[in-house]
Design a protein around this motif. Structure first.
Motif, mmCIF file in Angstrom:
data_model
loop_
_atom_site.group_PDB
_atom_site.id
_atom_site.type_symbol
_atom_site.label_atom_id
_atom_site.label_comp_id
_atom_site.label_asym_id
_atom_site.label_seq_id
_atom_site.Cartn_x
_atom_site.Cartn_y
_atom_site.Cartn_z
ATOM 1 N N THR A 59 0.810 -1.224 0.000
ATOM 2 C CA THR A 59 0.000 0.000 0.000
ATOM 3 C C THR A 59 0.839 1.267 0.000
ATOM 4 O O THR A 59 0.388 2.311 -0.463
ATOM 5 C CB THR A 59 -0.942 0.035 1.216
ATOM 6 N N ARG A 60 2.060 1.193 0.532
ATOM 7 C CA ARG A 60 2.945 2.356 0.549
ATOM 8 C C ARG A 60 4.372 1.934 0.254
ATOM 9 O O ARG A 60 4.822 0.865 0.670
ATOM 10 C CB ARG A 60 2.920 3.074 1.907
ATOM 11 N N ASN B 278 6.897 7.011 1.891
ATOM 12 C CA ASN B 278 5.725 7.830 2.215
ATOM 13 C C ASN B 278 4.702 7.894 1.090
ATOM 14 O O ASN B 278 3.679 8.563 1.218
ATOM 15 C CB ASN B 278 6.175 9.254 2.569
ATOM 16 N N GLN C 11 11.038 1.630 3.434
ATOM 17 C CA GLN C 11 10.001 0.899 4.145
ATOM 18 C C GLN C 11 8.795 0.661 3.243
ATOM 19 O O GLN C 11 8.313 1.577 2.591
ATOM 20 C CB GLN C 11 9.564 1.653 5.394
ATOM 21 N N THR D 20 4.891 -0.574 3.338
ATOM 22 C CA THR D 20 3.737 -0.844 4.183
ATOM 23 C C THR D 20 2.823 -1.813 3.456
ATOM 24 O O THR D 20 2.478 -1.601 2.286
ATOM 25 C CB THR D 20 2.968 0.449 4.509
ATOM 26 N N LYS E 276 -0.939 -4.325 7.511
ATOM 27 C CA LYS E 276 -0.360 -3.323 8.422
ATOM 28 C C LYS E 276 1.082 -3.596 8.796
ATOM 29 O O LYS E 276 1.690 -2.815 9.545
ATOM 30 C CB LYS E 276 -1.193 -3.176 9.718
ATOM 31 N N ARG E 277 1.664 -4.671 8.296
ATOM 32 C CA ARG E 277 3.084 -4.888 8.547
ATOM 33 C C ARG E 277 3.902 -3.850 7.798
ATOM 34 O O ARG E 277 3.516 -3.400 6.721
ATOM 35 C CB ARG E 277 3.506 -6.285 8.083
ATOM 36 N N VAL E 278 5.051 -3.493 8.368
ATOM 37 C CA VAL E 278 5.996 -2.602 7.711
ATOM 38 C C VAL E 278 7.329 -3.327 7.638
ATOM 39 O O VAL E 278 7.879 -3.751 8.663
ATOM 40 C CB VAL E 278 6.159 -1.268 8.473
#
Length: 435
Positions: free
Chosen positions: A386-387, A390, A413, A415, A419-421
């Motif tokens: 999802t990310r 940023n 990073q 995402t 919800k794991r990063v």
């Protein structure tokens, strides 16, 4: 084209299968580092051509699998799916202003634009004006004319990055000269013309460096940081649209980190995380600078969106810009150019995974290259991204563009949908193109 499965490319690739997506409403195109060089000085109606320019169509429902939706071969794991805006490259033909014949794949618009946490800013550096910025930057803009086999020719722009004749431009401006006994000429704003040769180029990044011999009084450009740009900031585009040299247009930064895809028949496809601007760009602007109000370079003008020709009609004039233009951020271009000048090669960041779009506008990981960066970080088949840092990721090409915008070795990073990063150290792929 081959239809047999192949191993995944050590980059972000996309599964070549029908794209499940929401309907998109559309009305449809001296060998030293560059930094050391800078320290030394503070495509109208065309005459007939064999190939007609390809225009872009944005299908409302890209549900079938063909070369309009999938721009690469029909292999199962190496195609890049249509998750970003497909555009035309802004080069022009000599004499008749004809766009060089290029095949540009069709694509859908993202469901949303890339988001940024940066506040909007209406203007650039304090005290700068359009007039002063144009005067500062224009003296460093070069007109490039490249010819190739069969009399094919392309006209574009470039910018001086070394007083000894180094010029930065787009690869697609000069690539026609690579085949056969092609030639390149460079003309300065003062009317001096000299032959130029390719130093090195990176087709995937659409970056090339050429060297012109025998030109005097060259003034290298000054670079700004494209990472400091803000949406709404005033910018200028300088180049030679339709062979009208030293043309200046102005506008604003309309969006940042816009995923854009463009390519040519038989050539490399470019996927970039672009600066979008409404400053007018037209054929011939390719390779020219996008400039802030301090006269500093923030991007390389490279592409425009062109609406499709309605069914049953024939384009009678050169496609031109409609206020949707795209530039390669100069931070990325400068890094690649420096590598090309120093070594003749460039490195491209890779993730080491293939991905596809989902009906919800997210990106699903389809395959992870064993031992690659994604595998080492713990990314697995079925994960939803999802990310990227940023940036919100709204499509597979958006992920690819984000990866390519970073230098190899960067730690980023990711995402995931659960919800794991995870932290990925991007790998490297070396690009070496013939000159």
């Amino acid at each position: 084209m081959s239809t047999s499965p192949t191993a995944p490319d050590p980059a972000v690739t996309v599964q070549n299968k029908p794209i499940e997506s929401k309907p998109v409403e559309s009305k449809s195109a001296e060998n030293r580092p560059v930094e050391s060089k800078l320290a030394e000085s503070k495509s109208a109606e065309s005459k007939p051509v064999e190939s007609k320019p390809s225009l872009v169509e944005l299908p409302a429902r890209p549900q079938h699998q063909d070369d309009r939706v999938v721009p690469r071969s029909r292999r199962k794991t190496k195609a890049i799916a249509a998750a970003c805006l497909a555009v035309g490259l802004v080069v022009g033909g000599i004499g008749g202003y004809a766009l060089v014949s290029r095949t540009v794949g069709a694509a859908e618009l993202p469901f949303w634009g890339p988001k940024t946490s940066q506040p909007a800013a209406p203007d650039g550096p304090a005290g700068g004006t359009i007039e002063s910025a144009a005067a500062t930057a224009s003296e460093s803009v070069i007109v490039l004319r490249a010819t190739g086999p069969g009399g094919s020719s392309v006209e574009g722009s470039g910018m001086v990055i070394g007083a000894d004749g180094l010029i930065l431009t787009n690869n697609h401006v000069v690539e026609v000269a690579v085949k056969g006994a092609g030639t390149i000429s460079a003309t300065t704003p003062t009317g001096q013309t000299a032959a130029a040769t390719i130093v090195a180029r990176d087709p995937a990044a659409d970056i090339a460096v050429v060297r012109a011999s025998g030109l005097s009084g060259l003034v290298p450009v000054r670079f700004a940081k494209s990472d400091d740009l803000r949406v709404g900031q005033t910018v200028l585009a300088i180049g030679a649209p339709f062979a009208l040299t030293s043309t200046v247009t102005s506008g604003i930064v309309s969006a940042l980190r816009r995923p854009v895809r463009a390519g040519s028949a038989g050539g490399a496809e470019t996927v970039m995380s672009a600066i979008q601007t409404d400053a007018a760009l037209n054929p011939g602007n390719s390779g020219g600078p996008l400039v802030n109000l301090a006269g500093e370079i923030v991007g390389i003008n490279s592409a425009i969106y062109t609406p499709p020709v309605p069914a049953g009609t024939v384009a009678k004039a050169e496609p031109s810009g409609i206020g949707i233009g795209f530039a390669i951020p100069i931070d990325q271009a400068k890094r690649i150019a420096d590598e090309l000048v120093r070594s003749g090669t460039s490195t491209q960041a890779v993730l080491g995974a293939s991905a596809s779009d989902t009906s919800s506008g997210t990106v699903r990981i389809e395959e992870v290259l064993p031992g690659g960066p994604a595998d080492a970080a713990g990314l697995r088949t079925g994960d939803v991204v999802t990310r990227f840092g940023n940036e919100l990721i709204g499509g597979a090409n958006a992920l690819l563009a984000a990866v390519r915008s970073r230098p190899a070795g960067d730690s980023v990073q990711l995402t995931l949908g659960d919800k794991r990063v995870i932290t990925v150290v991007l790998g490297a792929k070396v690009t070496r193109a013939g000159v």
